[in-house]
Design a protein around this motif. Structure first.
Motif, PDB file in Angstrom:
ATOM      1  N   HIS A  68      90.398  38.667  72.255  1.00 60.37           N
ATOM      2  CA  HIS A  68      88.865  38.071  72.668  1.00 60.37           C
ATOM      3  C   HIS A  68      89.082  36.465  72.025  1.00 60.37           C
ATOM      4  CE1 HIS A  68      87.319  41.601  73.965  1.00 60.37           C
ATOM      5  NE2 HIS A  68      87.786  42.298  72.784  1.00 60.37           N
ATOM      6  N   ASP A  74      86.723  33.734  73.451  1.00 62.91           N
ATOM      7  CA  ASP A  74      85.218  34.090  73.041  1.00 62.91           C
ATOM      8  C   ASP A  74      85.001  33.579  71.746  1.00 62.91           C
ATOM      9  OD1 ASP A  74      84.560  34.566  75.655  1.00 62.91           O
ATOM     10  OD2 ASP A  74      85.011  36.934  75.251  1.00 62.91           O
ATOM     11  N   ALA A  80      79.613  40.816  68.748  1.00 61.08           N
ATOM     12  CA  ALA A  80      80.994  40.555  69.195  1.00 61.08           C
ATOM     13  C   ALA A  80      81.955  41.475  68.741  1.00 61.08           C
ATOM     14  CB  ALA A  80      81.208  39.031  68.633  1.00 61.08           C
TER      15      ALA A  80
END
Length: 163
Positions: free
Chosen positions: A49, A52, A159
């Motif tokens: 990730h 992001d 997240a």
């Protein structure tokens, strides 16, 4: 408050106003500590990730940095003296630095969430002091910063969820 540092405000309760300035200086130190930690993690995040997290942490760091000038100027508006150096920041900060060579992305998000919630607690304590000092301008700013830090903590929580 010293005579060399006159205030443009109408605050007359010196001890209460000084308590607010002291609380704001701790918040200022913690804001710089959290800003630098967030940028550190932004620079060093890795994993699936990456993009992001990298972008989110950069946005968070920018938002934190934006508050620092407002915090320092609020201290000055009430006649206080702000922090002067990295050493001064380190003497006042309560948020711990992270100098680890490697931190997993999950641990980064967890640590930053905790730090943002620690900042929320400091904002709430400072708001109580501002209320005692009849400093509604500082109260309003603290409300905004509380909301921003809670939002960052929420984003970091979401997240970091897996699945």
């Amino acid at each position: 408050m010293s005579e060399a540092n006159p205030t443009p405000s109408s605050h007359s309760n010196g001890n209460a106003v000084q308590n607010v300035a002291d609380a704001l200086n701790r918040i200022l130190a913690d804001s710089y500590a959290l800003y630098l930690k967030t940028k550190n993690f932004h620079w060093h995040v890795s994993g699936p990730h990456f993009r992001d997290y990298h972008l989110m942490l950069d946005e968070h760091a920018a938002a934190i940095l934006l508050t620092t000038d407002i915090i320092a100027e609020r201290v000055r508006k009430t006649g206080g003296t702000t922090l002067r150096s990295i050493g001064d920041i380190s003497r006042h900060q309560t948020i711990s630095d992270n100098d680890e060579e490697f931190v997993s992305a999950a641990d980064m998000l967890t640590e930053l969430r905790g730090d943002n919630l620690k900042l929320v607690a400091a904002y709430r304590e400072a708001k109580e002091l501002a209320t005692e000092a009849n400093d509604n301008a500082t109260e309003g700013l603290l409300d905004d910063w509380t909301d921003q830090a809670e939002e960052r903590a929420w984003f970091l929580l979401e997240a970091g969820r897996t699945g």
